[in-house]
Structures are given as C-alpha cells and as structure tokens.
Motif scaffolding. Structure first.
Motif, PDB file in Angstrom:
ATOM      1  N   ALA A 150     -60.519 -16.832 -63.369  1.00  0.00           N
ATOM      2  CA  ALA A 150     -60.808 -15.469 -62.913  1.00  0.00           C
ATOM      3  C   ALA A 150     -61.727 -15.487 -61.693  1.00  0.00           C
ATOM      4  CB  ALA A 150     -61.437 -14.653 -64.048  1.00  0.00           C
ATOM      5  N   ALA A 151     -62.775 -16.315 -61.744  1.00  0.00           N
ATOM      6  CA  ALA A 151     -63.699 -16.408 -60.609  1.00  0.00           C
ATOM      7  C   ALA A 151     -62.990 -16.955 -59.379  1.00  0.00           C
ATOM      8  CB  ALA A 151     -64.887 -17.294 -60.986  1.00  0.00           C
ATOM      9  N   LEU A 152     -62.124 -17.927 -59.601  1.00  0.00           N
ATOM     10  CA  LEU A 152     -61.414 -18.550 -58.480  1.00  0.00           C
ATOM     11  C   LEU A 152     -60.432 -17.589 -57.834  1.00  0.00           C
ATOM     12  CD1 LEU A 152     -60.721 -20.904 -56.695  1.00  0.00           C
ATOM     13  CD2 LEU A 152     -59.325 -21.860 -58.537  1.00  0.00           C
ATOM     14  N   TYR A 153     -59.655 -16.901 -58.633  1.00  0.00           N
ATOM     15  CA  TYR A 153     -58.688 -15.954 -58.072  1.00  0.00           C
ATOM     16  C   TYR A 153     -59.410 -14.787 -57.381  1.00  0.00           C
ATOM     17  CZ  TYR A 153     -54.214 -17.863 -59.490  1.00  0.00           C
ATOM     18  OH  TYR A 153     -53.089 -18.651 -59.577  1.00  0.00           O
ATOM     19  N   GLY A 154     -60.552 -14.367 -57.927  1.00  0.00           N
ATOM     20  CA  GLY A 154     -61.312 -13.300 -57.273  1.00  0.00           C
ATOM     21  C   GLY A 154     -61.789 -13.720 -55.890  1.00  0.00           C
ATOM     22  N   ALA A 155     -62.274 -14.964 -55.772  1.00  0.00           N
ATOM     23  CA  ALA A 155     -62.737 -15.470 -54.480  1.00  0.00           C
ATOM     24  C   ALA A 155     -61.572 -15.598 -53.507  1.00  0.00           C
ATOM     25  CB  ALA A 155     -63.419 -16.822 -54.666  1.00  0.00           C
ATOM     26  N   ALA A 156     -60.429 -16.059 -54.007  1.00  0.00           N
ATOM     27  CA  ALA A 156     -59.261 -16.226 -53.140  1.00  0.00           C
ATOM     28  C   ALA A 156     -58.730 -14.889 -52.646  1.00  0.00           C
ATOM     29  CB  ALA A 156     -58.165 -16.981 -53.896  1.00  0.00           C
ATOM     30  N   GLN A 157     -58.736 -13.873 -53.508  1.00  0.00           N
ATOM     31  CA  GLN A 157     -58.262 -12.549 -53.092  1.00  0.00           C
ATOM     32  C   GLN A 157     -59.170 -11.946 -52.021  1.00  0.00           C
ATOM     33  OE1 GLN A 157     -57.926 -11.076 -57.272  1.00  0.00           O
ATOM     34  NE2 GLN A 157     -55.920 -10.311 -56.641  1.00  0.00           N
ATOM     35  N   ALA A 216     -64.026 -22.198 -56.067  1.00  0.00           N
ATOM     36  CA  ALA A 216     -64.498 -20.810 -56.124  1.00  0.00           C
ATOM     37  C   ALA A 216     -65.764 -20.633 -55.297  1.00  0.00           C
ATOM     38  CB  ALA A 216     -64.747 -20.398 -57.577  1.00  0.00           C
ATOM     39  N   GLU A 217     -66.717 -21.551 -55.457  1.00  0.00           N
ATOM     40  CA  GLU A 217     -67.962 -21.458 -54.690  1.00  0.00           C
ATOM     41  C   GLU A 217     -67.693 -21.617 -53.194  1.00  0.00           C
ATOM     42  OE1 GLU A 217     -72.505 -23.337 -54.702  1.00  0.00           O
ATOM     43  OE2 GLU A 217     -70.876 -24.375 -55.757  1.00  0.00           O
ATOM     44  N   SER A 218     -66.780 -22.514 -52.855  1.00  0.00           N
ATOM     45  CA  SER A 218     -66.458 -22.738 -51.441  1.00  0.00           C
ATOM     46  C   SER A 218     -65.776 -21.522 -50.837  1.00  0.00           C
ATOM     47  CB  SER A 218     -65.564 -23.968 -51.302  1.00  0.00           C
ATOM     48  OG  SER A 218     -66.222 -25.140 -51.754  1.00  0.00           O
ATOM     49  N   LEU A 219     -64.796 -20.954 -51.548  1.00  0.00           N
ATOM     50  CA  LEU A 219     -64.068 -19.804 -51.010  1.00  0.00           C
ATOM     51  C   LEU A 219     -64.970 -18.575 -50.881  1.00  0.00           C
ATOM     52  CD1 LEU A 219     -60.605 -20.099 -52.840  1.00  0.00           C
ATOM     53  CD2 LEU A 219     -61.256 -20.929 -50.572  1.00  0.00           C
ATOM     54  N   GLN A 220     -65.882 -18.391 -51.834  1.00  0.00           N
ATOM     55  CA  GLN A 220     -66.817 -17.265 -51.762  1.00  0.00           C
ATOM     56  C   GLN A 220     -67.673 -17.361 -50.504  1.00  0.00           C
ATOM     57  OE1 GLN A 220     -68.942 -17.631 -55.429  1.00  0.00           O
ATOM     58  NE2 GLN A 220     -67.268 -16.823 -56.683  1.00  0.00           N
ATOM     59  N   ASN A 221     -68.219 -18.540 -50.254  1.00  0.00           N
ATOM     60  CA  ASN A 221     -69.089 -18.717 -49.087  1.00  0.00           C
ATOM     61  C   ASN A 221     -68.296 -18.785 -47.795  1.00  0.00           C
ATOM     62  OD1 ASN A 221     -72.048 -19.135 -49.989  1.00  0.00           O
ATOM     63  ND2 ASN A 221     -70.870 -20.330 -51.460  1.00  0.00           N
ATOM     64  N   LEU A 222     -67.088 -19.290 -47.864  1.00  0.00           N
ATOM     65  CA  LEU A 222     -66.243 -19.302 -46.673  1.00  0.00           C
ATOM     66  C   LEU A 222     -65.894 -17.880 -46.257  1.00  0.00           C
ATOM     67  CD1 LEU A 222     -64.614 -20.863 -44.574  1.00  0.00           C
ATOM     68  CD2 LEU A 222     -62.721 -20.953 -46.228  1.00  0.00           C
ATOM     69  N   ALA A 223     -65.663 -17.001 -47.223  1.00  0.00           N
ATOM     70  CA  ALA A 223     -65.358 -15.608 -46.911  1.00  0.00           C
ATOM     71  C   ALA A 223     -66.522 -14.959 -46.159  1.00  0.00           C
ATOM     72  CB  ALA A 223     -65.055 -14.833 -48.194  1.00  0.00           C
ATOM     73  N   ALA A 224     -67.744 -15.232 -46.593  1.00  0.00           N
ATOM     74  CA  ALA A 224     -68.918 -14.668 -45.914  1.00  0.00           C
ATOM     75  C   ALA A 224     -69.032 -15.211 -44.492  1.00  0.00           C
ATOM     76  CB  ALA A 224     -70.179 -14.999 -46.707  1.00  0.00           C
ATOM     77  N   LEU A 225     -68.718 -16.486 -44.329  1.00  0.00           N
ATOM     78  CA  LEU A 225     -68.791 -17.108 -43.012  1.00  0.00           C
ATOM     79  C   LEU A 225     -67.696 -16.575 -42.092  1.00  0.00           C
ATOM     80  CD1 LEU A 225     -70.560 -19.202 -41.634  1.00  0.00           C
ATOM     81  CD2 LEU A 225     -69.018 -20.987 -42.442  1.00  0.00           C
ATOM     82  N   CYS A 226     -66.496 -16.415 -42.630  1.00  0.00           N
ATOM     83  CA  CYS A 226     -65.383 -15.871 -41.843  1.00  0.00           C
ATOM     84  C   CYS A 226     -65.663 -14.430 -41.428  1.00  0.00           C
ATOM     85  CB  CYS A 226     -64.088 -15.938 -42.647  1.00  0.00           C
ATOM     86  SG  CYS A 226     -63.391 -17.600 -42.802  1.00  0.00           S
ATOM     87  N   ARG A 227     -66.297 -13.678 -42.307  1.00  0.00           N
ATOM     88  CA  ARG A 227     -66.597 -12.273 -41.983  1.00  0.00           C
ATOM     89  C   ARG A 227     -67.529 -12.196 -40.770  1.00  0.00           C
ATOM     90  NH1 ARG A 227     -68.106 -11.100 -46.599  1.00  0.00           N
ATOM     91  NH2 ARG A 227     -66.098 -10.447 -47.429  1.00  0.00           N
ATOM     92  N   CYS A 228     -68.521 -13.084 -40.719  1.00  0.00           N
ATOM     93  CA  CYS A 228     -69.424 -13.116 -39.560  1.00  0.00           C
ATOM     94  C   CYS A 228     -68.652 -13.422 -38.279  1.00  0.00           C
ATOM     95  CB  CYS A 228     -70.508 -14.176 -39.762  1.00  0.00           C
ATOM     96  SG  CYS A 228     -71.783 -13.711 -40.930  1.00  0.00           S
ATOM     97  N   PHE A 229     -67.720 -14.352 -38.376  1.00  0.00           N
ATOM     98  CA  PHE A 229     -66.941 -14.735 -37.199  1.00  0.00           C
ATOM     99  C   PHE A 229     -66.001 -13.617 -36.769  1.00  0.00           C
ATOM    100  CE2 PHE A 229     -62.972 -16.584 -35.517  1.00  0.00           C
ATOM    101  CZ  PHE A 229     -63.473 -17.177 -34.366  1.00  0.00           C
ATOM    102  N   LEU A 230     -65.305 -13.020 -37.725  1.00  0.00           N
ATOM    103  CA  LEU A 230     -64.333 -11.969 -37.408  1.00  0.00           C
ATOM    104  C   LEU A 230     -65.015 -10.724 -36.847  1.00  0.00           C
ATOM    105  CD1 LEU A 230     -62.046 -12.345 -40.565  1.00  0.00           C
ATOM    106  CD2 LEU A 230     -61.541 -13.097 -38.247  1.00  0.00           C
ATOM    107  N   ARG A 266     -72.732 -22.585 -43.020  1.00  0.00           N
ATOM    108  CA  ARG A 266     -73.381 -21.686 -43.982  1.00  0.00           C
ATOM    109  C   ARG A 266     -74.157 -22.559 -44.959  1.00  0.00           C
ATOM    110  NH1 ARG A 266     -73.409 -16.535 -46.098  1.00  0.00           N
ATOM    111  NH2 ARG A 266     -73.432 -16.292 -48.359  1.00  0.00           N
ATOM    112  N   SER A 267     -75.447 -22.275 -45.092  1.00  0.00           N
ATOM    113  CA  SER A 267     -76.296 -23.066 -45.978  1.00  0.00           C
ATOM    114  C   SER A 267     -77.295 -22.155 -46.683  1.00  0.00           C
ATOM    115  CB  SER A 267     -77.044 -24.148 -45.179  1.00  0.00           C
ATOM    116  OG  SER A 267     -77.835 -23.559 -44.162  1.00  0.00           O
ATOM    117  N   TYR A 268     -77.830 -22.644 -47.786  1.00  0.00           N
ATOM    118  CA  TYR A 268     -78.796 -21.869 -48.558  1.00  0.00           C
ATOM    119  C   TYR A 268     -80.204 -22.368 -48.264  1.00  0.00           C
ATOM    120  CZ  TYR A 268     -81.099 -19.519 -52.431  1.00  0.00           C
ATOM    121  OH  TYR A 268     -81.936 -18.727 -53.189  1.00  0.00           O
TER     122      TYR A 268
END
Length: 348
Positions: free
Chosen positions: A21-28, A159-173, A189-191
């Motif tokens: 569920a977490a993985l599919y949510g991040a992918a969507q 899931a963790e990678s896709l979640q953080n990748l989405a945030a990084l892509c949003r900044c770029f887009l 992207r780092s913490y």
C-alpha cells in the motif's frame, strides 16, 4: 524444495499488504507528476536516505513515452554498472551489459505487461488502473538474474525512494532548482538531523567509489611453474560473462542467467577455450582457470586483454606475479563476435 533452496528463498519474502500500500501510494504520487516529460534517463537524481551508507541514484525513463518507469540504483556499485551502459565508446554488447545491472524499477505500463501475481496485489489493495502507461508494477534486477518480484525489504527502499524522488522532481518541475545535468550536476535530496528537515539542492555528481575486487593466487608451487613457462607472442582475450539463457532452479526462486568463461586469440580470432561456469563465478574470477590452463599448455602470453578495470583487478595479481602484461578497456572484438553468434543461435 531443498533446504538450500529454502534458505535462499527466505531472501525473497514477499512484501506485506501494508508495504504494498505504501509503495503503490508513492508510485501514484510520482506518476501524477509525469517527470519523464521534463527529464531524460541520463539526468540522474540523488537521494541521501537516512540509514543508507551510500547514495541512492534515480533515473527517470520514458521521455519518448514508450516505456515509462523509474530506476532506483542503490549504492555506488549499482550506479557504476549503469554508467557503463551510457559510455559512448563502450563496445560491450548491450545484451551482456543488461545482465550485469543491479537496480529496482517501478514500471508504468499496460495491463498486458502485468502477470497474475501483479494483478492479485492490485486487487487486494482495491486499486483500479485504466489506460496505457497507467498500470503500476515493480521488479528487482540483479547481476546474472532475470527480472524478478521485489521483496519486502526492497519494497520499503522503493517506497522511501519514490516518496523523496517525488519531492525532488516537484522542485525541478516548478523551476525552483535548475541543475546542469549535461555539465555533471545532479539534484540531491538529503535529511538534516540538526535542522530536522529535508534539503533539496543542486550539487556536482559525487565521484563513483566502486569496490575493488582482488583475486590473489597463493599457490606458490603453481606460480613457480607458471613463471617457468616460455614467453610467447600471443595476445589473448579473457572474459567471464552472463548468457541470456535462463536457468530454472525452482519455480519459487528467480530465473538465473547461465555463466560462461572464454579465452580467445586476439590476433587470429580463434576461440582457444570456453566453458560453462556457475553464475556466481562470473564476477569472482571465473575465467582464471582458463588462463592457468592455457599457460601450462602453451606458455605465457605477451598480453592478456580483459573487458574492464573491474576484471583487471581480478587478474592483476597473477599477471604481475608471472610477468604478463595486462590491458583493460581496449575492446574485446573476438569474444564480442562469439557472443553475438551465441545470441543468434538462440534466435534460430
């Protein structure tokens, strides 16, 4: 299933429904951004995830919208394998390179690309997909192995990678970060534990810190015999590689690729020796026995050509100790041609 297979099978424990569920949510969430409209597969984004010693490198696939997906390359070694695919002067057959890759992938495809196992998870989650490039599924790719289902541990990393990748892509887009990918920059992207927040930034691509594999020949009697062999003028190619020929050990375990070691005369184009080896031996010096056998029979060659610096590390010790010149990265025309012939025989 044998005891050994059962032990190996434990590594392939399926994700729980919560992990799915977490993985599919991040992918969507990432699919909604459609980052492939602005990024090329050579535009690398980098994640420094908590608890991961090495960076996770991300590649967005699908600029031409033919095959959409996200490749997740955990660590320097996995990324180094990817960079070999992009090297402009690399003469290694692409079919050979593909079997050396290591990454996790999230696909956005059509319903026909999924199998019953994928569709079962989607049903259990109550998800519905319609249309081309909207059906989400995941695979794990490892060296010497055909694409396989992901494990629970891999699902968490994805899931963790896709979640953080989405945030990084949003900044770029949104135009907030403008890296020069062609100039050697990446988005990172780092913490920050001190500030307790995630930080997105443009930075130079980190240097690839590949592990060095050293194969040391410690049999002093054998070394002494090899050093006494006469020196010849022969230039040989030496290689161990995966063949796109599936080996089925069990229906519960991933399909593995067959391994082969080969030795060839670089000048005459003749194959001097070849043998099937276990997949594990491909990257552990599986061609060493061929070299030793050749020297014992015909003498020490003038030079040994290997495919890459990784392979050179494996053969450097023995070549140095017996006085044989070792060369890497100069192409393997004879072995490449033989590999092509083997591929064509599979197609017949």
């Amino acid at each position: 299933m044998t005891k050994e297979e059962a032990q190996r099978g434990a590594v392939f424990a399926e994700p729980s429904l919560e992990q799915w569920a977490a993985l599919y949510g991040a992918a969507q969430s990432l699919n909604a951004l459609a980052p492939w409209r602005a990024l090329w597969d050579t535009d690398i984004l980098t994640l420094q995830l908590p608890g991961q010693e090495e960076p996770v490198f991300c590649s967005v696939m699908g600029q031409a919208e033919e095959s959409l997906g996200i490749g997740i390359y955990p660590g320097y070694d996995a990324f180094a394998r990817l960079t070999r695919v992009f090297e402009p002067e690399n003469s290694t057959p692409p079919e050979m390179l593909m079997l050396e890759q290591e990454y996790l992938v999230c696909y956005f495809g059509s319903r026909e690309e999924l199998d019953s196992r994928d569709r079962k998870v989607i049903r259990e989650l109550g998800l519905k997909f319609r249309g081309r490039n909207q059906w989400i599924f995941f695979r794990s790719i490892k060296p010497g192995r055909f694409p396989w289902y992901i494990t629970g541990e891999e699902a968490e990393l994805l899931a963790e990678s896709l979640q953080n990748l989405a945030a990084l892509c949003r900044c770029f887009l949104e135009g907030r970060l403008k890296p020069d990918f062609q100039g050697g920059e990446t988005l990172v992207r780092s913490y920050s534990p001190e500030e307790k927040l995630w930080v997105n930034a443009v930075a130079p691509m980190p240097p690839i810190q590949c592990p060095v594999y050293v194969l040391e020949l410690t049999d002093e009697l054998l070394l002494a015999r090899l050093k006494k062999q006469r020196k010849t003028r022969t230039h040989i190619e030496l290689d161990a590689f995966y063949l796109p020929m599936p080996v089925r050990e069990s229906r519960e375990l991933p399909l593995r690729a067959a391994g082969m070691a080969m030795l060839a005369d670089r000048d005459s184009g003749m194959i001097l020796d070849q043998r099937m080896i276990s997949p594990e031996k491909v990257e552990e010096g599986g061609a060493l026995d061929l070299l030793v056998g050749y020297i014992q029979t015909y003498g020490r060659p003038a030079a040994v050509y290997v495919r890459s610096e990784r392979d050179a590390c494996l053969m450097r010790d023995i070549c140095c100790k017996i006085g044989v010149r070792l060369l890497s990265g100069m192409g393997m025309p004879v072995i490449n041609e033989c590999f092509g012939q083997i591929l064509r025989s599979f197609e017949e």
